[in-house]
Design a protein around this motif. Structure first.
Motif, mmCIF file in Angstrom:
data_model
loop_
_atom_site.group_PDB
_atom_site.id
_atom_site.type_symbol
_atom_site.label_atom_id
_atom_site.label_comp_id
_atom_site.label_asym_id
_atom_site.label_seq_id
_atom_site.Cartn_x
_atom_site.Cartn_y
_atom_site.Cartn_z
ATOM 1 N N UNK A 174 0.795 -1.218 0.000
ATOM 2 C CA UNK A 174 0.000 0.000 0.000
ATOM 3 C C UNK A 174 0.825 1.265 0.000
ATOM 4 N N UNK A 175 2.056 1.179 -0.540
ATOM 5 C CA UNK A 175 2.955 2.336 -0.546
ATOM 6 C C UNK A 175 3.089 2.904 -1.952
ATOM 7 N N UNK A 176 3.031 4.216 -2.040
ATOM 8 C CA UNK A 176 3.255 4.908 -3.306
ATOM 9 C C UNK A 176 3.792 6.291 -2.995
ATOM 10 N N UNK A 177 4.635 6.804 -3.864
ATOM 11 C CA UNK A 177 5.205 8.112 -3.581
ATOM 12 C C UNK A 177 5.874 8.732 -4.781
ATOM 13 N N UNK A 178 6.571 9.816 -4.500
ATOM 14 C CA UNK A 178 7.321 10.550 -5.512
ATOM 15 C C UNK A 178 8.756 10.712 -5.035
ATOM 16 N N UNK A 179 9.695 10.427 -5.911
ATOM 17 C CA UNK A 179 11.091 10.726 -5.632
ATOM 18 C C UNK A 179 11.364 12.076 -6.269
#
Length: 312
Positions: A251-256
């Motif tokens: 359930x992890x999502x993000x922006x680098x």
């Protein structure tokens, strides 16, 4: 002497690996660093020949502390300092310790893998990889939250002007200030918002990527707080090479977030506006749905400087 920059003005590619490294205590790092400089040069040259369907690049960044550990030239690039956390009333741009940053980019994930493996063979005896993020292109260049990312990036010759150090630092001309932050997005909370609410937070229409009219855009919208001007009213820009990443099963999502700039002060001003607010307290609303879990400043020297230290 030519002062050719690394590929910092390249546009974001389909696949990316970002890796952050910390030297081991007491390790003999000079020889490994010299080998790494030669490898970066080799990888950039080799894949131009091997891969013709799109660009490939390998960019090396060096932190303030690593610069000193390696005995690189002094004085240092004038804005290369340890990044200090920026703490607002509610949100914090954290500062994390690191020595080296590698930004690997290609149309094919196999290329990124090969480059990462070659780099690891050089660095693993003397350093630990503290973070590795595999980024990917999401639809038409959108962040994982659904909005197009990097719309305000400079284009054409402006990319060189805003992204690469010029005559103001003759010893480091051709270099670039590289800043990175890893963000986690709270996707459940974000997805529970209406599109209209999301658009007000971003200051941009989601489907069309058109910026919201000034009289409709909230003062704490992301696009409002990251628009920076100098004392004469001229707009200042940075080159964003951001990429989404995700671990769906967790359930992890993000922006680098990754920026290249001719100075760090522009990026720092944007961060202060976002986290502290302009005016104070009027922070960037996107931070209510995102958390920065890293933050480090590096310098990406010109290819000529890397060549000077190359073991080849």
């Amino acid at each position: 002497m030519s002062q050719k920059p690394q590929n910092v003005t390249d546009y974001p590619n389909n696949n990316t690996i970002f890796s952050v490294w910390k030297f081991k205590e007491g390790a003999e790092i000079k020889e490994a660093f010299e080998a790494l400089c030669g490898l970066v040069k080799n990888l950039n040259s080799s894949f131009k020949v091997r891969v013709t369907e799109g660009p490939t690049s390998c960019i090396l960044g060096i932190s303030h502390d690593a610069w000193l550990k390696l005995g690189l030239p002094t004085p240092l690039p004038k804005e290369l300092v340890p990044f200090k956390e920026i703490k607002g009333d509610k949100h914090t741009a954290v500062a994390t310790d690191a020595d080296l940053h590698l930004h690997l980019s290609a149309v094919n994930s196999a290329i990124c893998y090969d480059m990462a493996m070659a780099i690891s063979k050089v660095l693993l005896p003397v350093a630990e990889c503290t973070d590795e993020v595999q980024g990917f292109k999401y639809w038409d260049g959108r962040a994982i939250i659904g909005f197009v990312d990097g719309t305000e990036n400079p284009n054409g010759e402006d990319r060189n002007y805003f992204g690469i150090v010029g005559d103001s630092e003759p010893n480091y001309k051709g270099g670039s200030y590289l800043f990175v932050q890893k963000y986690i997005h709270f996707m459940k909370d974000w997805d529970n918002l209406s599109v209209e609410e999301q658009e007000k937070i971003m200051g941009r229409y989601k489907a069309t990527d058109i910026e919201m009219e000034e009289h409709k855009k909230p003062s704490n919208a992301h696009t409002a707080l990251t628009a920076i001007e100098d004392e004469d009213g001229n707009e200042l820009k940075i080159i964003r090479a951001n990429m989404p990443y995700a671990n769906p099963s967790k359930g992890q999502a993000g922006t680098y977030f990754i920026s290249y700039a001719s100075t760090f002060s522009t990026t720092e001003k944007m961060l202060k506006n976002m986290f502290i607010g302009e005016p104070v307290g009027n922070y960037d609303r996107i931070l209510d749905f995102s958390k920065a879990i890293s933050g480090t400043l590096f310098f990406a020297p010109s290819l000529d400087i890397l060549d000077d230290y190359s073991a080849e």
